[in-house]
Structure formats: C-alpha cells, structure tokens
Design an enzyme around this catalytic site. Structure first.
Site, PDB file in Angstrom:
ATOM      1  N   SER A   1       0.849  -1.190   0.000  1.00 14.55           N
ATOM      2  CA  SER A   1       0.000   0.000   0.000  1.00 14.55           C
ATOM      3  C   SER A   1       0.885   1.240   0.000  1.00 14.55           C
ATOM      4  CB  SER A   1      -0.918  -0.004   1.226  1.00 14.55           C
ATOM      5  OG  SER A   1      -0.156  -0.029   2.415  1.00 14.55           O
ATOM      6  N   SER A   2       0.266   2.393  -0.107  1.00 10.74           N
ATOM      7  CA  SER A   2       0.971   3.686  -0.071  1.00 10.74           C
ATOM      8  C   SER A   2       2.008   3.811  -1.181  1.00 10.74           C
ATOM      9  CB  SER A   2       1.624   3.910   1.301  1.00 10.74           C
ATOM     10  OG  SER A   2       0.668   3.852   2.327  1.00 10.74           O
TER      11      SER A   2
ATOM     12  N   ASP B   1      -6.152  -8.207  -0.095  1.00  8.03           N
ATOM     13  CA  ASP B   1      -6.746  -7.878   1.205  1.00  8.03           C
ATOM     14  C   ASP B   1      -8.155  -8.453   1.267  1.00  8.03           C
ATOM     15  OD1 ASP B   1      -4.473  -6.429   1.669  1.00  8.03           O
ATOM     16  OD2 ASP B   1      -5.400  -4.457   1.365  1.00  8.03           O
TER      17      ASP B   1
ATOM     18  N   THR C   1      10.521  -8.196 -11.168  1.00 10.80           N
ATOM     19  CA  THR C   1       9.154  -8.110 -11.696  1.00 10.80           C
ATOM     20  C   THR C   1       8.200  -9.111 -11.052  1.00 10.80           C
ATOM     21  OG1 THR C   1       9.595  -9.705 -13.466  1.00 10.80           O
ATOM     22  CG2 THR C   1      10.053  -7.381 -13.947  1.00 10.80           C
TER      23      THR C   1
ATOM     24  N   CYS D   1      -9.053  26.908  13.094  1.00 12.58           N
ATOM     25  CA  CYS D   1      -9.988  26.068  13.845  1.00 12.58           C
ATOM     26  C   CYS D   1      -9.651  26.107  15.339  1.00 12.58           C
ATOM     27  CB  CYS D   1     -10.003  24.648  13.280  1.00 12.58           C
ATOM     28  SG  CYS D   1     -11.455  23.689  13.806  1.00 12.58           S
TER      29      CYS D   1
ATOM     30  N   GLN E   1      -9.570  29.237  18.324  1.00  8.94           N
ATOM     31  CA  GLN E   1     -10.132  29.194  19.668  1.00  8.94           C
ATOM     32  C   GLN E   1      -9.063  29.470  20.721  1.00  8.94           C
ATOM     33  OE1 GLN E   1     -12.140  25.413  19.963  1.00  8.94           O
ATOM     34  NE2 GLN E   1     -13.549  25.858  18.268  1.00  8.94           N
TER      35      GLN E   1
ATOM     36  N   HIS F   1     -11.523  26.039   7.846  1.00  7.01           N
ATOM     37  CA  HIS F   1     -10.281  25.431   7.346  1.00  7.01           C
ATOM     38  C   HIS F   1      -9.987  25.950   5.937  1.00  7.01           C
ATOM     39  CE1 HIS F   1      -9.462  22.400  10.498  1.00  7.01           C
ATOM     40  NE2 HIS F   1     -10.772  22.462  10.684  1.00  7.01           N
TER      41      HIS F   1
ATOM     42  N   GLU G   1      -7.329  25.924   4.244  1.00 12.76           N
ATOM     43  CA  GLU G   1      -6.406  25.083   3.476  1.00 12.76           C
ATOM     44  C   GLU G   1      -7.124  24.095   2.568  1.00 12.76           C
ATOM     45  OE1 GLU G   1      -7.031  23.069   7.494  1.00 12.76           O
ATOM     46  OE2 GLU G   1      -6.630  25.110   6.792  1.00 12.76           O
TER      47      GLU G   1
END
EC number: 6.3.4.2
Length: 535
Positions: A14-15, A149, A190, A382, A386, A509, A511
């Site tokens: 994964s990743s 998986d 491979t 956020c 506060q 937010h 971003e």
C-alpha cells in the site's frame, strides 16, 4: 456519449501513490476538455474517517457538502481543481450500514441479504451516482489497500461486474504496483508485480494498464517482460518514478502517453491535453531561489500527513511569493513558557492548525502568545483560532484560567463554548458543524484585504465549539477585532489584532480550498507577511 469508468487498484504494497496517479490522470483528461470526477473506495469498516486518530489515518478532508473523507480527496481536488461531494468517498462501513437499514425497512422483500448481490449492487450504485450527480464524462474510482486484502473482495467484485453492466468499451482497469530494486543484485524484480496481477486476474479482472512505481527508470526490457507475463500492451506499462515535486507527475505520465492510451481504449475523441499552464507552474516550483521559514505548532507532527492540506496550502502560497516554504515542525507538547522563544526564534511566521482534545493546547497557547508579543506573523486555524481567543483572554484581559468548555468544563471563563445546536448530540461521528458556510467580512480588516475586499467568503468547517458571545464586547474594548462573522452575526469566524503585522485566526479550514495554481487567499496573505518579516 456513454460515461466512461476507470478503476485504479494497487498491488504488492500500500501507499505506492495510487491516489496521485489517479489524480494526475484526472488532470490530464480534464485538460483534454473532458468533464472528470473521481472517488475513493476505502475498505475499512468505519463509516468515515471522522472519528479515527490522525496517527491512524492522517488528515480528515472535508467536502463542500460536509462529508468527512480520506486525505486522497485533497490530492484529487488540488490536482484536478474540482470540488468533490459525499459520493466521492465510500467505505465498507457506509455501505453495510445503508444495506442493513434497507433490510430493517423491509426493502429487500424478505430476501436473504448477501454480499452478492446486495453489497456489490450498493457499491455499483455509488459509482454510478457519483457520475450522475456531476454529469461527468469520465469517473475515476480508486480502491484503497492492495489486491489480496480480504476487506477489498466485495469492492473488486463490484468493479468486475461493472464491465458487464456498462460494456467493455466503457471500462478500463489500471493496476499500480511496486517494482523493487535490489541494490545488492543490481536489478529490478518483476515477480511481485506478476503475482499481484495473477491475484487480480483470479478475481476476474484483467488490467488494461500497469503503472509501476520505481526509484530508477525500468528500461524497455523490463516493460516488455511485464507486458508479456501480465498480458498488457508494452506501451501500456507506465513508469511512476520518484520525483522531487508531486506536481511533476502529470507531466511525466503525459510524456509516456498515458492519457492517450486511456482515450484510445475508451474510444474517447478528445484533443491533446494542454498542460502549458501546469508546466509553467512546475517550472516555477522547481526554480524557487528564496526560502521563508514557517513554524507549524501541532500535536500530531510525528505524522505529517495529519496536516497535509495545511502543508500544501503553505507551499501554494509560497509559489505566488516566489519562495520555498520551509516548515519547522514543532511538537506542541514540548512547548513551554521557558523554551518557546528558543523553539520559535528563527520563525518568519507561525501557524497553529486545528486539532481535538486537551493534549498540546497549553503549548499552542504559548506559541500564540510569543507570536502576539513579538509581532511574528501568525495564522490560527480552527482550534488555533479558539486558542488565540483564550490566550488573549488570559494575558491581555486578565481572565485567569480562561479556557474552552471542551477542554475545561468547570472553567470560570468559558471563552469557547459548545454551539447551541450541538448540546444534545451524543454521537461523535458526522455530527460536527461540517461543510461550506459563509463568513461576512469586516471592511478595512486584514481578513477583508486578504480576500480582495469581498463582502462574504465561503469556506469549509469542521467544529463543534464556538466563541462565546458573552465575552465579545470585552474583547472588542481591548482592541480585538472580530473581522469575520456568520451572516446572522451569531458565530465568530475570523479574529485579528490589527496593530500586528499579521495576527489572524479563523474558525474554518481555508487550506481545504487551496490549489497549486490558485492558492487560498488567507494563507497567501499570511505567507506574504512572513516573507516581508524575513527581509
């Protein structure tokens, strides 16, 4: 024209960058004039990642319509420059909960509810619904995890069935794998890819394209070998080389003809992708001469994916200022009144991003105080907003022990309190104030200037607590400016201290709305102030 469906799966590990590959292909197809949407299938049993620890999952990305989703949706939006919706992230938990609710209502008319057809049909409906709600020519669906998986099996079965449902000419399967390089042997292997494709074919899916993640160029011999053993055309074996900047990847894939192969397979008649603007942006990114140092004070800094949209928004704002943003990761748990100056003394700007819970809040408050007292440009987001209010209450207004009702329910001065419509809510997941909401800007404020003097700006939110209006007059009397509020004046959205170079904090937010070629305005104003502070 029939809707075209592209399915991106992963193998070996994964990743390996499936999300970036999918997003890059989306950008290439969009630049061919096609209307593209994209979605992520996550096989975990959580309904959504909203209640998952950032250490487990990284950032929770919020869509306009308030869905809490996988961080890959942030990559999708930034690369393709589209706004996604709740149909763009589907989990096992979400599908099973919907199917079980239908069963309880008797919608299956007494049938035995099974993975096939009920779960797979629900998955296919999500794919088709994502295309319908956006009226897209092409929908790209990425399946999280790797082939093999156990959790992924219903998802892959649904993808297999789609070929029969909509026709082979309307479906393409792209499989991404790792091509490991053994330094001792001096060769690439491979076999892991061959086994991964064998596993996929055993589930009834023959990939039409391989995308191989490599550290070094593979060479035509390796590509021919993979093509032969995996039954794909040699030209459909595409390299995804490690790069210095993510935004190079669409150009690398285009250079190998990936988007043309996709169009040929799906019988899409679309002009070549014009990547002139994107290429110019990448060229600029690769040749930034100056740096600006931003200290990010957070509680999850050990896993930087927890702040990935913040990092990207800072980078985007650096591009328009012709500077590279260098981030100094400061663990809020380590910040004290005694060491804050040492930790932050070389910062050109300080950002205090969002978070939940008590841990690290006192360190963030010390960082905010340092920025205010030393006139270092600061942006709070956020929870950062506060805590900006709490810091001002304690150290300017003299309200000793001022705090948030979330962090200290018994505080004498609850500067931050729960929103009225949140009081009786018991469930944690999906119950925050989520999604796009408007903020009315105060004329003459730094916030209004950042947004080019617009009267109202709309941005995405994810919070349950708000500024307590019982303290608003007291704050204003001390020079604290509420420069953004909800249209009904009930909720505080942006605060600032006008005497400082840039001391602004927002409840939303920003971003989440930033793009590499169109950076978010408040972030840009912050980075601009940091650049000026560095000179």
């Amino acid at each position: 024209m029939s809707t075209k469906y592209i399915f991106v799966t992963g193998g070996v590990v994964s990743s390996i960058g499936k999300g970036i590959v999918a997003a890059s292909l989306g950008r290439l197809l969009k630049n061919r004039g096609l209307k593209v949407t994209i979605q992520k299938f996550d096989p975990y049993i959580n309904i959504d990642p909203g209640t998952m620890s950032p250490y487990q999952h990284g950032e929770v990305f919020v869509t306009d319509d308030g869905a809490e989703t996988d961080l890959d949706l942030g990559h999708y939006e930034r690369f393709i420059d589209i706004n996604l919706n709740k149909y763009s992230n589907v989990t096992t938990g979400k599908i099973y909960s919907e199917v079980l609710r239908k069963e309880r209502r008797g919608e299956y008319l007494g049938a035995t509810v099974q993975v096939i057809p009920h779960i797979t049909d629900a998955l296919k409906e999500k794919i088709k619904r994502a295309a319908l709600t956006t009226d897209s020519d092409v929908i790209i669906t990425e399946v999280g995890g790797t082939v093999g998986d156990i959790e992924s099996l219903p998802f892959l079965e649904a993808l297999r069935q789609m070929k029969a449902d909509v026709g082979a000419d309307n479906v393409m399967y792209i499989h991404t794998t790792l091509l490991p390089y053994l330094k001792a042997a001096g060769e690439m292997k491979t076999k892991p890819t061959q086994h991964s494709v064998k596993e996929l074919r055993g589930l009834g899916i023959q990939p039409n394209m391989l995308v191989i993640r490599t550290e070094e160029p593979a060479g035509q011999g390796i590509k021919n070998k993979l093509a032969q053993f995996c039954d794909v055309a040699p030209e459909a074996v595409i390299e995804s080389l490690d790069v210095e900047h993510l935004y190079q990847i669409p150009l690398n894939l285009q250079a190998q003809g990936m988007d043309q192969i996709v169009c040929d397979h799906l019988k899409l008649d679309a002009p070549a992708a014009d990547m002139t603007e994107w290429s110019a942006m990448v060229d600029k990114v690769m040749n930034l001469k100056k740096q600006v140092k931003i200290s990010l004070v957070g509680k999850y800094v050990e896993l930087q994916d927890a702040y990935i949209s913040v990092v990207e928004a800072l980078k985007h704002s650096g591009y328009v200022n012709d500077v590279e943003v260098k981030i100094n990761w400061v663990n809020a748990n380590d910040v004290t009144a005694e060491n804050v100056a040492e930790l932050l003394s070389d910062a050109d700007g300080i950002i205090v991003p969002g978070g939940f819970g008590q841990r690290g809040t006192e360190g963030k408050i010390q960082a905010i105080r340092y920025a205010r007292e030393n006139d270092v440009p600061m942006l709070g987001v956020c929870l950062g907003m506060q805590l900006t209010c709490i810091e001002f209450a304690r150290h300017v207004l003299g309200l000793e022990g001022a705090n948030s009702a979330e962090l200290a329910p018994e505080t004498k001065y609850p500067i931050i309190d729960i929103m009225r419509d949140q009081i009786d809510i018991e469930d944690m997941g999906g119950t925050l104030r989520l999604g796009l909401y408007p903020s009315k800007l105060k004329r003459g404020s730094k916030a209004a200037a950042a947004y080019h003097n617009q009267e109202v700006v709309q941005r995405r939110h994810r919070h349950r607590y708000e500024f307590n209006n019982a303290f608003r007059e007291q704050f204003e009397a001390a020079g604290f400016v509420f420069s953004g509020v909800s249209p009904d004046n009930r909720l505080v959205e942006i605060v600032e201290i006008p005497e400082n170079k840039f001391f602004v904090a927002c409840q939303y937010h920003p971003e989440l709305s930033s793009r590499p070629n169109r950076p978010e305005e408040l972030y840009t104003a912050f980075v601009t102030a940091a650049v000026e502070n560095s000179n």
